[in-house]
Design an enzyme around this catalytic site. Sequence first.
Site, short mmCIF file in Angstrom:
data_model
loop_
_atom_site.label_atom_id
_atom_site.label_comp_id
_atom_site.label_asym_id
_atom_site.label_seq_id
_atom_site.Cartn_x
_atom_site.Cartn_y
_atom_site.Cartn_z
N ASN A 146 0.87 -1.18 0.00
CA ASN A 146 0.00 0.00 0.00
C ASN A 146 0.91 1.24 0.00
OD1 ASN A 146 -1.87 1.98 0.44
ND2 ASN A 146 -2.41 1.35 2.53
N TRP A 147 1.05 1.82 -1.19
CA TRP A 147 1.96 2.98 -1.29
C TRP A 147 1.37 4.25 -0.68
CZ3 TRP A 147 4.45 3.07 -6.90
CH2 TRP A 147 5.29 1.94 -7.05
N LYS A 148 0.06 4.20 -0.37
CA LYS A 148 -0.64 5.40 0.14
C LYS A 148 -0.42 6.57 -0.84
CE LYS A 148 -0.28 3.41 4.66
NZ LYS A 148 -0.27 3.55 6.10
N HIS A 206 -9.65 1.29 4.66
CA HIS A 206 -8.41 1.48 5.42
C HIS A 206 -8.68 2.46 6.57
CE1 HIS A 206 -4.34 2.64 6.44
NE2 HIS A 206 -3.93 1.55 5.81
N GLU A 255 -7.11 4.86 7.62
CA GLU A 255 -6.86 6.27 7.28
C GLU A 255 -8.05 6.88 6.55
OE1 GLU A 255 -3.11 5.66 5.32
OE2 GLU A 255 -2.17 5.21 7.24
N GLU A 287 -5.56 -4.99 10.66
CA GLU A 287 -4.58 -3.91 10.81
C GLU A 287 -4.86 -3.13 12.09
OE1 GLU A 287 -2.45 -2.69 7.02
OE2 GLU A 287 -4.21 -1.44 7.19
N GLY A 337 2.09 2.45 10.80
CA GLY A 337 3.03 3.55 10.64
C GLY A 337 3.76 3.96 11.91
N SER A 386 3.11 -1.92 10.53
CA SER A 386 4.56 -1.90 10.79
C SER A 386 5.25 -3.22 10.43
CB SER A 386 4.84 -1.50 12.24
OG SER A 386 4.44 -0.16 12.45
N GLY A 420 2.77 -1.04 4.36
CA GLY A 420 2.79 0.37 4.02
C GLY A 420 4.21 0.87 3.84
N GLY A 421 4.74 1.50 4.90
CA GLY A 421 6.07 2.14 4.85
C GLY A 421 7.16 1.30 4.19
P1 PGA Z 1 2.60 0.43 7.74
O1 PGA Z 1 1.16 0.64 7.04
O2 PGA Z 1 3.18 -0.84 7.17
O3 PGA Z 1 3.39 1.66 7.33
O4 PGA Z 1 2.37 0.34 9.19
C1 PGA Z 1 0.30 -0.44 6.83
C2 PGA Z 1 -0.98 0.05 6.22
O5 PGA Z 1 -1.42 1.16 6.53
O6 PGA Z 1 -1.61 -0.66 5.40
#
Ligand code: PGA
Length: 242
Positions: free
Chosen positions: A8-10, A96, A98, A165, A171, A202, A223-224
């Site tokens: 997930n590149w966001k 998600h 977010e 999640e 994050g 994470s 994500g990250g």
């Molecule tokens: P993260 O994000 O790996 O940076 O914690 C995961 C996500 O939001 O899907």
Amino acid sequence: MKPLIVANWKMNPQTLAEANRLFNSVKNGVKNIKKVEVVICPPFLYLFDFLSRWIKSQILKLGAQDCFWEEKGAFTGEVSPTMLKDLGCKYVIIGHSERRALGETNEMINKKIRAVLKANLKPILCIGETEKERKEEETKKVLKNQLEKDLTEVRILSNLIVAYEPVWAIGTGNFCPPKEAKKVFLFLRKILKNSLILYGGSVNSQNAADYVKKADFQGLLVGGASLDPKEFIRLVTNVAKT
Ligand code: PGA
């Protein structure tokens, strides 16, 4: 069944040139890894570019980070599942945390899930508890409630993917210990029957394999760590060794 690793590149990276560099590095780094299915979910604009150029390569699958629930019409700024399907997209992340934080409700998520399934795409539904809910030992109750509301009238079949999640782990570098995640996995498995269940929050190259090997998850939502090609390739390599 191959583990599924979803990147997930966001809202990253900031330019198409950087996105191309990242995509190409990952593609080259994982092209000989056959034991894992890798899905890249970039922002819509890059998704279009990658789909039009890379869909036939089959090394990486592509997914969107969101979509709207209607097929077409007067919905300024929205993208429909039909449009994504037409371009060759396979997966769509829905709900998600977010997006929920920006005001997306269970009702909106439910409509999106149903629209995505109707378009023959695979929804990746994200659920998770907050730090406060975890401390109050409400995790199971919160997850059950989210699933009930998000999946009202949805038949739980194998084309539905659910990502656990924990909001507090996203994050933050503070990942959910695989032992604790396994308990949640076993709880979700009873409700979700044949659906794939992923872990996200994470995930990095050091902890990734544990979620698959020790906690039985069928894959990961990353994500990250998916924005650093070396780290992401290491992560995929480590999971492939499990
Ligand atoms: P993260 O994000 O790996 O940076 O914690 C995961 C996500 O939001 O899907």
